[in-house]
Enzyme design. Structure first.
Site, PDB file in Angstrom:
ATOM      1  CB  ALA A  68      -0.928   0.005   1.219  1.00  0.00           C
ATOM      2  CG  ASP A  69       2.906   4.883  -1.712  1.00  0.00           C
ATOM      3  OD1 ASP A  69       3.863   4.799  -0.915  1.00  0.00           O
ATOM      4  OD2 ASP A  69       2.666   5.904  -2.379  1.00  0.00           O
TER       5      ASP A  69
END
Length: 194
Positions: A68-69
């Site tokens: 995730a970012d």
């Protein structure tokens, strides 16, 4: 049973996954998060989330890996994590009395490095006009320095927020409801949800 791995050191992502009782291990990817300046914000979060998940999936091919970012942006101007008080002050001043966008790219990779799914979640955040004292008081805390945009909606800076359109947990760092709803469409991996 295959393991679920979160390829992130973010304490906020860990808290969100624990909140919904997922069984997971934490193995940060420690990838280089620099990106080409020509990329649009959506491309950046998508690329980085895939890169994070892929890096760990190569080491643990029999596990499910979440990458995730999250980034904060106004149009195509990206507000990264501030390096110091001056940068935090400038970012919060820039966000004052404006709408900004929080984007999170999420990727789930399964064995043999196959992407099971990836998506981008978008939330709009509207700030009140911030007075200088509020900004200065906030940047004296440690809170802004590990967060894109120099604030965390789950802490004192919640009082900066006039309204949001979209997922609250996306703004914190992980759009958990969308992730779980997509995950449920794969009955063969429901066993990783405890």
């Amino acid at each position: 049973m295959k393991k679920l791995i979160l390829a992130s050191s973010s304490p906020r992502r860990q808290q969100i996954l624990k909140m919904v009782k997922l069984n997971f291990d934490v193995i940060p990817s420690f990838i280089d998060e620099n990106y080409e300046k020509s990329l649009k914000p959506k491309q950046i979060v998508e690329d980085l989330s895939i890169k994070k998940a892929t890096t760990i999936s190569k080491k643990f091919p029999n596990s499910y890996v979440i990458g995730a970012d999250t980034i904060v942006c106004i149009k195509d101007k990206i507000l990264n994590k501030p390096k110091n008080q001056q940068e935090a002050y400038e970012m919060l001043s820039f966000l004052s009395n404006r709408k900004h966008i929080v984007l999170t790219g999420v990727c789930l990779i399964t064995e043999k490095n196959n992407i099971l799914f990836n998506f981008i979640e978008k939330s709009d955040v509207y700030f009140y006009k911030l007075d200088e004292k509020s900004i200065l008081d906030y940047i004296k805390t440690n809170s802004p320095y590990d967060k894109s945009g120099s604030y965390g909606i789950q802490d004192y800076s919640a009082c900066f927020v006039k309204k949001i359109d979209g997922c609250y947990y996306n703004i914190v760092g992980f759009p958990i409801s969308k992730f779980l709803n997509i995950l449920k469409t794969f009955p063969n991996i429901n066993s990783i949800i405890s």
